[in-house]
Design an enzyme around this catalytic site. Structure first.
Site, short mmCIF file in Angstrom:
data_model
loop_
_atom_site.label_atom_id
_atom_site.label_comp_id
_atom_site.label_asym_id
_atom_site.label_seq_id
_atom_site.Cartn_x
_atom_site.Cartn_y
_atom_site.Cartn_z
N LYS A 16 0.83 -1.22 0.00
CA LYS A 16 0.00 0.00 0.00
C LYS A 16 0.87 1.27 0.00
CE LYS A 16 -2.34 -1.10 3.79
NZ LYS A 16 -1.75 -2.41 4.13
N ARG A 130 11.46 -6.41 4.89
CA ARG A 130 11.45 -4.97 5.13
C ARG A 130 12.02 -4.66 6.53
NH1 ARG A 130 5.66 -2.05 4.65
NH2 ARG A 130 5.35 -2.70 6.78
N ARG A 136 11.48 -0.56 11.32
CA ARG A 136 10.14 -0.71 11.92
C ARG A 136 10.13 -1.92 12.82
NH1 ARG A 136 4.78 0.17 8.33
NH2 ARG A 136 3.98 -1.10 10.04
N ARG A 148 -0.46 -9.13 13.17
CA ARG A 148 -1.02 -8.05 12.34
C ARG A 148 -1.88 -8.62 11.20
NH1 ARG A 148 4.38 -5.43 10.88
NH2 ARG A 148 3.19 -4.12 9.44
P1 AMP Z 1 0.65 0.46 9.04
O1 AMP Z 1 1.79 1.40 8.87
O2 AMP Z 1 -0.56 0.86 8.25
O3 AMP Z 1 1.06 -0.97 8.79
O4 AMP Z 1 0.21 0.54 10.57
C1 AMP Z 1 1.09 0.17 11.61
C2 AMP Z 1 0.31 -0.02 12.90
O5 AMP Z 1 -0.33 1.21 13.27
C3 AMP Z 1 -0.81 -1.04 12.84
O6 AMP Z 1 -0.35 -2.36 13.07
C4 AMP Z 1 -1.73 -0.54 13.96
O7 AMP Z 1 -1.21 -0.87 15.23
C5 AMP Z 1 -1.62 0.96 13.81
N1 AMP Z 1 -2.62 1.49 12.86
C6 AMP Z 1 -2.38 2.11 11.67
N2 AMP Z 1 -3.52 2.48 11.06
C7 AMP Z 1 -4.53 2.07 11.89
C8 AMP Z 1 -5.95 2.14 11.82
N3 AMP Z 1 -6.58 2.69 10.75
N4 AMP Z 1 -6.67 1.62 12.85
C9 AMP Z 1 -6.06 1.08 13.92
N5 AMP Z 1 -4.73 0.95 14.04
C10 AMP Z 1 -3.96 1.45 13.04
#
Ligand code: AMP
Length: 190
Positions: A16, A130, A136, A148
């Site tokens: 994404k 990654r 991260r 996740r």
């Molecule tokens: P991402 O960078 O989108 O993979 O998000 C990393 C982490 O941030 C996720 O595993 C969640 O813990 C938190 N997170 C990001 N976006 C959301 C969302 N829309 N709702 C809830 N948690 C989120």
């Protein structure tokens, strides 16, 4: 004004973030990633960041009110944007409902949900790969990566039905090379 608002959807590791960068460039849209916004809060050491950090490093979702509030603020700050790419948001039905009502109040709506479809073992491989270089924390442990993906299946995947009921779901094959996937997204946007 008619905006183009794209939900770029898919499990963690679907690409994404990578694909958002191409779409932002090509269509002049604003990128809204709740993951990036939360990591920014953590970096700045804010109270919100401190509270989110624990959940994020365990691979769990942060509460809906937190991410909905962040997105609402960003949308209100950019009334003249050509449109938005939502990356990693919404992740629950409650978030999708809040997004719909916020966009409606701003006189616009979601145009399309592009759902990147990737096999699970490929996701684990990409995320751990990654994690070796990205810094991260949540990409470094296989247990957190799998948590996740489980959160995605339990809470996030049902959003496909939500947008399908609105006639907005476009599944996209997310396997293969980055450029080939970009081409599929561009074709779907039309
Ligand atoms: P991402 O960078 O989108 O993979 O998000 C990393 C982490 O941030 C996720 O595993 C969640 O813990 C938190 N997170 C990001 N976006 C959301 C969302 N829309 N709702 C809830 N948690 C989120």
């Amino acid at each position: 004004m008619n905006k183009t608002n794209i939900v770029l959807f898919g499990p963690p590791g679907a690409g994404k973030g990578t694909q958002s960068a191409f779409l932002v460039e090509r269509y002049g849209l604003e990128h809204l990633s709740t993951g990036d916004l939360l990591r920014g809060e953590i970096k700045r050491g804010t109270e919100l960041g401190l509270r989110a950090q624990e959940l994020m490093s365990a691979g769990e979702l942060v509460p809906d009110v937190v991410v909905v509030g962040m997105i609402r603020n960003r949308l209100r700050e950019r009334p003249d944007a050509k449109g938005f790419i939502f990356d990693g948001f919404p992740r629950t039905i409650a978030q999708a409902e809040a997004l719909d009502s916020t966009l409606k109040a701003l006189g616009t709506e979601i145009t399309v949900m592009l759902s990147l479809e990737v096999e699970e073992e490929e996701l684990v491989k990409r995320l751990l790969g990654r994690g070796a270089t990205s810094g991260r924390e949540d990409d470094r442990s296989e247990e957190v990566v799998r948590k996740r993906i489980k959160e995605y299946h339990d809470k996030t995947a049902p959003l496909k039905g939500y947008y399908d009921a609105q006639g907005k779901l476009r599944p996209i094959d997310g396997m293969g090379g980055i450029a080939a996937i970009t081409a599929r997204l561009v074709e779907a946007i039309g």
